[in-house]
Design a protein around this motif. Structure first.
Motif, PDB file in Angstrom:
ATOM      1  N   LYS A  16      -1.789 -12.331 -19.183  1.00  0.00           N
ATOM      2  CA  LYS A  16      -2.552 -13.000 -18.155  1.00  0.00           C
ATOM      3  C   LYS A  16      -2.245 -12.598 -16.987  1.00  0.00           C
ATOM      4  CE  LYS A  16      -2.744 -17.853 -16.991  1.00  0.00           C
ATOM      5  NZ  LYS A  16      -2.264 -19.303 -17.290  1.00  0.00           N
ATOM      6  N   ALA A  17      -1.064 -12.196 -16.336  1.00  0.00           N
ATOM      7  CA  ALA A  17      -0.687 -11.729 -15.097  1.00  0.00           C
ATOM      8  C   ALA A  17      -1.448 -10.643 -14.858  1.00  0.00           C
ATOM      9  CB  ALA A  17       0.744 -11.416 -15.001  1.00  0.00           C
ATOM     10  N   GLN A  18      -1.640  -9.616 -15.865  1.00  0.00           N
ATOM     11  CA  GLN A  18      -2.321  -8.295 -15.509  1.00  0.00           C
ATOM     12  C   GLN A  18      -4.010  -8.545 -15.631  1.00  0.00           C
ATOM     13  OE1 GLN A  18      -1.467  -5.991 -18.989  1.00  0.00           O
ATOM     14  NE2 GLN A  18       0.549  -5.044 -17.891  1.00  0.00           N
ATOM     15  N   ALA A  19      -4.445  -9.561 -16.090  1.00  0.00           N
ATOM     16  CA  ALA A  19      -5.569  -9.832 -16.109  1.00  0.00           C
ATOM     17  C   ALA A  19      -6.220 -10.647 -14.674  1.00  0.00           C
ATOM     18  CB  ALA A  19      -6.263 -10.889 -17.241  1.00  0.00           C
ATOM     19  N   SER A  20      -5.200 -11.189 -14.182  1.00  0.00           N
ATOM     20  CA  SER A  20      -5.608 -11.963 -12.765  1.00  0.00           C
ATOM     21  C   SER A  20      -5.288 -11.022 -11.687  1.00  0.00           C
ATOM     22  CB  SER A  20      -4.346 -13.214 -12.680  1.00  0.00           C
ATOM     23  OG  SER A  20      -3.325 -12.787 -12.590  1.00  0.00           O
ATOM     24  N   GLN A  21      -4.653  -9.948 -11.815  1.00  0.00           N
ATOM     25  CA  GLN A  21      -4.505  -8.889 -10.826  1.00  0.00           C
ATOM     26  C   GLN A  21      -5.736  -8.047 -10.394  1.00  0.00           C
ATOM     27  OE1 GLN A  21      -1.251  -6.107 -12.049  1.00  0.00           O
ATOM     28  NE2 GLN A  21       0.407  -7.545 -11.197  1.00  0.00           N
ATOM     29  N   LYS A  22      -5.966  -7.907  -9.148  1.00  0.00           N
ATOM     30  CA  LYS A  22      -7.360  -7.388  -8.893  1.00  0.00           C
ATOM     31  C   LYS A  22      -7.125  -5.689  -9.378  1.00  0.00           C
ATOM     32  CE  LYS A  22     -10.209  -6.273  -4.784  1.00  0.00           C
ATOM     33  NZ  LYS A  22     -10.333  -6.406  -3.284  1.00  0.00           N
ATOM     34  N   SER A  23      -8.105  -5.251  -9.715  1.00  0.00           N
ATOM     35  CA  SER A  23      -8.055  -3.899 -10.219  1.00  0.00           C
ATOM     36  C   SER A  23      -8.150  -3.005  -8.786  1.00  0.00           C
ATOM     37  CB  SER A  23      -9.498  -3.371 -10.958  1.00  0.00           C
ATOM     38  OG  SER A  23     -10.696  -3.567 -10.278  1.00  0.00           O
ATOM     39  N   LYS A  24      -7.476  -1.834  -8.919  1.00  0.00           N
ATOM     40  CA  LYS A  24      -7.472  -1.090  -7.689  1.00  0.00           C
ATOM     41  C   LYS A  24      -8.600  -0.351  -7.297  1.00  0.00           C
ATOM     42  CE  LYS A  24      -2.688   0.556  -8.708  1.00  0.00           C
ATOM     43  NZ  LYS A  24      -1.893   1.545  -8.917  1.00  0.00           N
ATOM     44  N   ASN A  25      -9.914  -0.058  -7.852  1.00  0.00           N
ATOM     45  CA  ASN A  25     -10.828   0.565  -7.507  1.00  0.00           C
ATOM     46  C   ASN A  25     -11.880  -0.046  -8.035  1.00  0.00           C
ATOM     47  OD1 ASN A  25     -12.772   2.255  -6.411  1.00  0.00           O
ATOM     48  ND2 ASN A  25     -11.950   4.161  -7.364  1.00  0.00           N
ATOM     49  N   ALA A  26     -12.669  -0.670  -7.422  1.00  0.00           N
ATOM     50  CA  ALA A  26     -13.933  -1.490  -7.945  1.00  0.00           C
ATOM     51  C   ALA A  26     -15.220  -0.894  -7.452  1.00  0.00           C
ATOM     52  CB  ALA A  26     -13.958  -3.185  -7.504  1.00  0.00           C
ATOM     53  N   LYS A  27     -15.084   0.101  -6.615  1.00  0.00           N
ATOM     54  CA  LYS A  27     -15.998   0.756  -5.953  1.00  0.00           C
ATOM     55  C   LYS A  27     -16.646   1.964  -6.775  1.00  0.00           C
ATOM     56  CE  LYS A  27     -14.418  -0.539  -1.374  1.00  0.00           C
ATOM     57  NZ  LYS A  27     -14.079   0.282  -0.298  1.00  0.00           N
ATOM     58  N   SER A  28     -17.820   2.193  -6.436  1.00  0.00           N
ATOM     59  CA  SER A  28     -18.656   3.372  -7.028  1.00  0.00           C
ATOM     60  C   SER A  28     -18.232   4.439  -6.289  1.00  0.00           C
ATOM     61  CB  SER A  28     -20.308   3.151  -7.200  1.00  0.00           C
ATOM     62  OG  SER A  28     -20.634   3.382  -5.893  1.00  0.00           O
ATOM     63  N   GLY A  29     -18.636   5.768  -6.716  1.00  0.00           N
ATOM     64  CA  GLY A  29     -18.103   6.968  -6.094  1.00  0.00           C
ATOM     65  C   GLY A  29     -18.868   7.070  -4.804  1.00  0.00           C
ATOM     66  N   THR A  30     -20.264   6.844  -4.593  1.00  0.00           N
ATOM     67  CA  THR A  30     -20.855   6.975  -3.198  1.00  0.00           C
ATOM     68  C   THR A  30     -20.200   5.620  -2.030  1.00  0.00           C
ATOM     69  OG1 THR A  30     -22.526   5.246  -4.080  1.00  0.00           O
ATOM     70  CG2 THR A  30     -22.944   7.636  -4.256  1.00  0.00           C
ATOM     71  N   GLU A  31     -19.852   4.790  -2.737  1.00  0.00           N
ATOM     72  CA  GLU A  31     -19.347   3.706  -1.965  1.00  0.00           C
ATOM     73  C   GLU A  31     -17.962   3.788  -1.340  1.00  0.00           C
ATOM     74  OE1 GLU A  31     -19.367   0.375  -4.749  1.00  0.00           O
ATOM     75  OE2 GLU A  31     -21.200  -0.686  -3.578  1.00  0.00           O
ATOM     76  N   MET A  32     -17.183   4.588  -2.098  1.00  0.00           N
ATOM     77  CA  MET A  32     -15.895   5.125  -2.055  1.00  0.00           C
ATOM     78  C   MET A  32     -15.921   6.251  -0.865  1.00  0.00           C
ATOM     79  SD  MET A  32     -12.559   4.972  -2.890  1.00  0.00           S
ATOM     80  CE  MET A  32     -12.243   4.545  -4.536  1.00  0.00           C
ATOM     81  N   GLN A  33     -17.134   7.225  -1.129  1.00  0.00           N
ATOM     82  CA  GLN A  33     -17.299   8.466  -0.156  1.00  0.00           C
ATOM     83  C   GLN A  33     -17.667   7.722   1.323  1.00  0.00           C
ATOM     84  OE1 GLN A  33     -16.234  11.316  -0.844  1.00  0.00           O
ATOM     85  NE2 GLN A  33     -16.954  12.044   0.920  1.00  0.00           N
ATOM     86  N   ARG A  34     -18.439   6.794   1.328  1.00  0.00           N
ATOM     87  CA  ARG A  34     -18.969   6.300   2.497  1.00  0.00           C
ATOM     88  C   ARG A  34     -18.126   5.610   3.206  1.00  0.00           C
ATOM     89  NH1 ARG A  34     -23.534   3.463   0.683  1.00  0.00           N
ATOM     90  NH2 ARG A  34     -22.040   1.763   0.094  1.00  0.00           N
ATOM     91  N   ASP A  35     -17.045   4.728   2.420  1.00  0.00           N
ATOM     92  CA  ASP A  35     -15.840   4.232   3.239  1.00  0.00           C
ATOM     93  C   ASP A  35     -15.052   5.365   3.764  1.00  0.00           C
ATOM     94  OD1 ASP A  35     -17.069   1.634   2.755  1.00  0.00           O
ATOM     95  OD2 ASP A  35     -15.582   1.128   1.150  1.00  0.00           O
ATOM     96  N   LYS A  36     -14.821   6.303   3.088  1.00  0.00           N
ATOM     97  CA  LYS A  36     -13.713   7.271   3.453  1.00  0.00           C
ATOM     98  C   LYS A  36     -14.340   7.995   4.875  1.00  0.00           C
ATOM     99  CE  LYS A  36     -11.610  10.030   0.296  1.00  0.00           C
ATOM    100  NZ  LYS A  36     -11.569  11.020  -0.825  1.00  0.00           N
ATOM    101  N   GLU A  37     -15.713   8.292   4.583  1.00  0.00           N
ATOM    102  CA  GLU A  37     -16.336   8.824   5.867  1.00  0.00           C
ATOM    103  C   GLU A  37     -16.049   7.985   6.871  1.00  0.00           C
ATOM    104  OE1 GLU A  37     -20.070  10.002   4.369  1.00  0.00           O
ATOM    105  OE2 GLU A  37     -19.360  11.852   3.305  1.00  0.00           O
TER     106      GLU A  37
END
Length: 63
Positions: A16-37
């Motif tokens: 239950k605790a693991q399910a309530s935790q937010k996952s580390k990476n919910a972004k797609s590859g292009t979103e991640m790249q845009r944020d990194k840039e």
């Protein structure tokens, strides 16, 4: 038998605790790249400002 029940209860609590935790990476590859840039661009601007400040300080010290 009580020990097995305790183990099951702890397992359920942990799941239950693991399910309530937010996952580390919910972004797609292009979103991640845009944020990194975007972050990299901010850091470049910050570094340029710091370099300009250092040069101004060095110019003022040499006068």
């Amino acid at each position: 038998m009580a020990r097995g029940n305790q183990r099951e209860k702890a397992r359920e609590k942990n799941l239950k605790a693991q399910a309530s935790q937010k996952s580390k990476n919910a972004k797609s590859g292009t979103e991640m790249q845009r944020d990194k840039e975007a972050v990299a661009e901010m850091m470049r601007k910050k570094q340029a400002a710091a370099d300009a400040k250092k040069q101004a300080a060095a110019a003022a010290a040499s006068k």
